[in-house]
Every structure is written in C-alpha cells, then in structure tokens.
Design an enzyme around this catalytic site. Sequence first.
Site, PDB file in Angstrom:
ATOM      1  N   GLU A 547     -25.512   0.833  11.744  1.00 26.64           N
ATOM      2  CA  GLU A 547     -26.618   1.958  11.645  1.00 26.64           C
ATOM      3  C   GLU A 547     -27.224   1.809  13.160  1.00 26.64           C
ATOM      4  O   GLU A 547     -27.650   0.741  13.598  1.00 26.64           O
ATOM      5  CB  GLU A 547     -27.631   1.535  10.817  1.00 26.64           C
ATOM      6  N   ASN A 605     -30.271   8.037  12.094  1.00 30.17           N
ATOM      7  CA  ASN A 605     -31.543   8.730  11.360  1.00 30.17           C
ATOM      8  C   ASN A 605     -31.664   9.905  11.901  1.00 30.17           C
ATOM      9  O   ASN A 605     -31.751  10.207  12.929  1.00 30.17           O
ATOM     10  CB  ASN A 605     -32.430   7.879  11.436  1.00 30.17           C
ATOM     11  N   GLU A 637     -28.199   9.997   7.925  1.00 29.20           N
ATOM     12  CA  GLU A 637     -29.212   9.260   7.145  1.00 29.20           C
ATOM     13  C   GLU A 637     -30.564  10.150   7.078  1.00 29.20           C
ATOM     14  O   GLU A 637     -31.112  10.178   8.295  1.00 29.20           O
ATOM     15  CB  GLU A 637     -29.669   7.794   7.445  1.00 29.20           C
ATOM     16  N   ASP A 667     -31.735   7.595   3.079  1.00 26.49           N
ATOM     17  CA  ASP A 667     -32.531   6.503   3.393  1.00 26.49           C
ATOM     18  C   ASP A 667     -33.568   5.986   2.563  1.00 26.49           C
ATOM     19  O   ASP A 667     -34.336   6.951   2.116  1.00 26.49           O
ATOM     20  CB  ASP A 667     -32.781   6.566   5.003  1.00 26.49           C
ATOM     21  N   GLU A 724     -30.447  -2.283   1.710  1.00 20.97           N
ATOM     22  CA  GLU A 724     -31.101  -2.762   2.962  1.00 20.97           C
ATOM     23  C   GLU A 724     -32.095  -4.070   2.914  1.00 20.97           C
ATOM     24  O   GLU A 724     -32.630  -4.220   1.896  1.00 20.97           O
ATOM     25  CB  GLU A 724     -31.880  -1.741   3.542  1.00 20.97           C
TER      26      GLU A 724
END
Length: 768
Positions: A547, A605, A637, A667, A724
């Site tokens: 990520e 993101n 995300e 997310d 996460e």
Amino acid sequence: MSRRPLRATVAIAIPLGFTVALTVALLVGGKSAAVVLFDDTVSFGLALYATACAALAARAAQDRLRRTWATMAVALGAWSLGDGLWLVYELVPGVEPTTPSAADVFYLLFAVLLVAAFAQLITTATHQGRLRLLLDAITVALCLFLLAWVLALNSVVVTYREDRAALAVAFLYPVFDMIALTIAVVVLVRAEARQRGMLTVLTLAVTLMTIADSAFAHLTAGERYSTGDLIDVLWAASLTAFAAAAVLSRAAHEPRTVVALPSTSSLWLPYVPLLLAGTIGPPLVMSGLERFLVPAIVVAVCARQIVSAWENRRLLAAAAEQALRDPLTGLANRTLFSDRLAHAMALRARDDRSVAVISVDLDDFKLVNDSLGHPAADNLLVQAGQRIAECIRPGDTAARIGGDEFALLLESRSDDSDVVAQRVLNAFSSPFWIDGDDMLIRPSIGVARALPTQPDLDPDTLMKRADIAMYAAKRSRVAQVNTFHDDMMMSDPDAVERAEQADRPSGEGAAQIRLLGELRAAIDHHALEVVYQPKIDLRTGQLAGVEALLRWPHPTLGTLRPDTFLPLVRQHGLMRPVTDFVVDRALSDAAGWARLGAPIPVAINLFAPFLRDTDLPRTLDHRLADHGLRADILTVEITEDLVLSEVDTAATVLHRLRQLGVRVAIDDFGSGYSALSYLRDLPIDEIKLDRHFIAHVTTNPKAAAVVEAVINLTHTLGITVVAEGVEDAETAGWLAAHHCDIAQGYHYGRPTTASMVPRLIAGAAAGA
C-alpha cells in the site's frame, strides 16, 4: 400585460372618455338643453366615480396614506352631493339656486376637507426640513395668490364688495384650492419615488380645480357664467385626475427606497409659481421699462436657484451611492441588497419572474485574517469581490453583506441560478495572490429560489434558506453548489449554528498558514515522499502487494504523517496535485519493480470526491499505459464514509475501473454507518477491516464475533478481506485461523522506501 396594470388602465380610461365626450359636446352643441343636462349628469357621475376610487384606495393603503384617501373620499363625496343638488336645480322646473346656494355648502366642505386630506401628507424629520417646507409653502402660496389676484380675485372683490355672503363663497373656493395646491406642490417635491406618480396626478387635479374655481369666480362676478360653459371641462378633468390618482395609489407596489433623493421636479417645481407670478403679473399691472425688467430679474433668480439645487442634488446622489456601496469591494452593501431583494420579491408574482439568492462564504477566511493580518484579508476580499462580480449578468446584484459573506440576487423570467452559482465556484479554481504567495481559497455556496408560484415566501425567509444551503455546503467540505430543500431544516435544525462554530479558527491559525505555505512549496518541488507497507497473504505467507502511503519530510518538524497535513490539503483545494503525485510515483515505482523481475501489486488511496470525475478511469488507463503496466497491478482504495452522498455516481466510475482491470477496495471498513450498503451497491474486490476492530479480536468476544461474521459474509460475496493494524503474532494467528485473506501492520513490517520493496519478497518467504 398582466391583469393588474390592465385593470388600472381601464379604470383610468373610463372617466377620461367621459371627459373627452363632454368636451366635444360643449364645443359642438353649445348650451342647448340636452348639452346642459349631459354636462350636469357627466359631472355628477364623475364625482361619484372619483369618490368610489378614493374609498377603494383608502381600503388598500396603510397608515398616513390611508387617512389621506379616507379624507379625500369624504371630500369627493361632499362634492358629489353638491353636484347632485345642482342637477336637481337643472331638472326641477321652477327651482332656482340662490347665491350662495345649498350646493355651495357641500362645495365649500369639499374645499376644506381637501386641505385636510393634503395636510396629512406633510411629514419631515428635522427642524431644517420643516423650515424648508415652510419657506417653500410660503413662496408657492404667495405667488399663487398674487397670480390669482391679478387675473381674477381682484374683480371678484370689487363686484361683491356689498354682498359679504356672496363674496365669501366666491373668494373662499379659490383660496382653499390654492392652499391645497401649495401643500400638494411642497409634498410632491419631497416625495419618495414610489409615490411621485400618484402625487403628480393629484397635484394636477388640484391645479385644474384651482383654475376652474378662479375662472368661475371671475365669470360669475361679471355675470358671464352659466352651465355648459367650457370651464365645466376643467372640473370634469379635475375629477378624472382625482380618480386616476386613486387608481395609481392602489396599483403602486414598490417598497420604500433605501435613500430617498430629491426628485428632479423638486429642483424647479417650487419656482414655477414664482415664474408665473413674476412674468405674467408685471405686464398686467406695470407700465414702462419695469414691466420687462421685473420678469427678467425673476427668471434670472429662479434659474440661479435651480442650478444650485441641481448641483446639491448631484452631490447628494454621489453621497447616497457611497452609502449603498461596500467601501472595500465596491459591491452593493447589505442595505442596498435587502432593498433590491424586497423590490424583486414584491414584483415577482405580478411580473411572473423568478428570484434567486446565492449565498457565498469564503472558507477559512478568519484563518487568513488572524494569521496574515487585516491588509492581506482585505486584499483577498477585493479580489474575491471582483471575481464574483464578473460572474453575474446585467440586471443582477452582487453584494458584500458582511465580513467574508457575499450574496447575489438574480432576477429573470427563467431560473439560471445553477449556471451562475457554478460560474462563481469555477471562478475560485485559480489561486489568489496574497502577500507574495499563491493561495487557493474555496467558497461555500448555497442557492435558494423563489418561484412565482410561492406567493407567501418573504425576502427574509429566502435569504435564510440561501444561508442554510451555504452552511450545508460548508459542512460537506466538498467544492460544490448546494441548493436549498426542505429536508435541510427538518433533518438538522441546528445546522446553521454548528456551521458557524465550525468556521471559527483555532488559536494555531498562524502556524497553519505557515504550514500551508510550506506545503504548497513541497508540492510544487515534488518534495513529498511515498513509502510502502507490505500486505501479506495469510494462507501462503507470501507478499500479496503493498500500500502506497504519503509522507512529508519537513525540514524542521521531521517526517509528517498524512493526518497532520491532509486537512490542509483538502480545505485548500490541493488534493488534485497531491493525488497526481502519489499516482505517478507509485506507478513509476511499480514499473521499476517489474523491470527487476518483481511485479508487485500496489494500492493507492483515492480521495472520494474524485469518484465524481467520469474521466478518472480513462486517466488511470493512460497512466498505466505510460508506465507499461497491466491494470490488475493497481488497486484503488476509497474511504467508505466519504462516498455516502454520491453512491450512484461512484458506482458508475468504479464499474468502469473494474472493466479496465483495476481492483477496487473499501478502506477502513466498519468505521462509517453504511458499510453493508456498500457491499450491495458498489463493485468491490476487497474490503480492509478497520484497525479498531482487529485490535480486540483476541480479547473481546463481541469484536471477534463481528470480524468473523464480516469475513464469512464477504467470502460469500466473493470479496477479499484485508485486516489492517495487525501488531502481534497472536492477532495474526487468530486471523489466519478464521480464514482472513490478507493482513498488514507493524507485525509484518513498517512502511519502507521503494528501493527496499523487492527485498520484501525474500523477507516474506523467510517469515513464512
């Protein structure tokens, strides 16, 4: 033409037609019995008609004007009785009127009541105003009396010197008329714009009445008057003018003007009687050179006074204009805006027009004001005012109504408020130059409309609705236009108060402004960094991807995480360049790993408002192609609590991304209120369970049950589950045992640089 002006036109045309018919009859038929009867009948009918119009005007008027028209209706009623008695004298054989007659009682009552009616129109607020009014009245009255004396009254006094009753009647008619005319003139010259038309016609009515009564007295003194004389047309025309003034009073709908300037007629009208008396009188009573010099002197004096008055009015107009303008931006101020809004709302139903108010507030203006100082804030307001003024159409009004609040008033047959509001929003897309630095300031914009079908909507309510819509836009933190709807008040009655509180800057405003300037420089010079956190496949222990995470290596504050500076990025419109930087850097690094023989999937993101951009799939496709990457190497995300208001648009964009091969992830799943609805409505490839759920799966049975249920549900839907914030081996073991697919967190490694990512493959294999 709308119905109201049409009715007013017809109401005025009726008595005017009879007056014209009477004029023609007197000119053609002479004083025959039929013409005399027609004369008396028309006069009586016009008197009754004028009485009815005055009564209707009194019912429609308010306060002082209502009392004026009520008294006027009684006065015209008295005149009607006098005309009725005179008609009896003409119709009944053998009944001859005496001098004075019973009809004279009602005519004199009319004259007295007429003065009383006009006296109620006198109003002035200051001692200087009352003094000017008194001097104007004395000037007009003396000049009118002098003129009437020279032309008519002198002969009346000589004729009726021995008959005091007849002298009183003949003399009082024109005297009371001149008093009423004097009041009419001094009231007219200081009247507001909304009343000048009606008062002009009233003044004309009294003027005609004064001329007719003076001529009647003069002709009667010489025994030259009888019914059917042409001066009867003057009385008929006077009654027609009274009726027309009453109709105009009912048709007037304009609100009170903000600053009442003296009318143009006020510059010359008070001097008209002086000019008449000074130019007509001397030739009649003087001989020799003075009969020419006196009129010349009077004309010169009057001209000089008119020029002075004209200059004073010009200066007053300039002062009034300044009083209605914001001194900083030059736009209209709150007073002028409120007046024009009231005027537009009063006319919208009659003229079938739409009225809209656009409320504009500058986000974070107080932060600029408190941090950079008032001069910088004023500079920002001037520039913002210029941009807003360039967005409106001719006939619209742009105003600064206080602080950083602006308002636009739109009036037109069609509703173009959305177009104008979007134009204002687009005007703020380029930065402002403030104290040597570019600064993006975002406006919050609210729109409220008043359609002709909403007659009960008042100006204050319309303005309040625009403010509520604007505060809703401010709370959304999204650069868009909000249009008022009833749900805004029903769902959140305290919205306005909370929005105002939210806009207040903290005591760290100066530090935030400095940080904002440094952030802009970092973006411009590509000084931000991207690091990568590994994502581990719990079934194989292999690296499943990384990520991309943003970091800012600040020269004095150290490395800053996104939660420190992303609020500034969002508030000041910097998300586009920041997102472009992250996408380009992540894809560039992914292409580098692929060239090393280690094609590693990367997740980025994406700021949720980007999902309104229907060109996003095409843009990402081009960037992937530029780096020579397949689309399935990229995962987008999005944060679920930011998509709630635009699910339909987001779904369209996400479907197109998946068609290209780009994966889509939600997310922080579970941190918002609509998590399950996204599983149903959006095309999702994976969800990332929020770290607050994961942290307690080994210690809290309820948390464990929720996470296990989500894992089972998403697997049923064919969706991958990513955990996460995995910090320890015990949590990792629980997740693996409950068939979670992928995990990331400090247990597997901290975010690292792009050059270290290929080594993660070997490290992950060793760990497995």
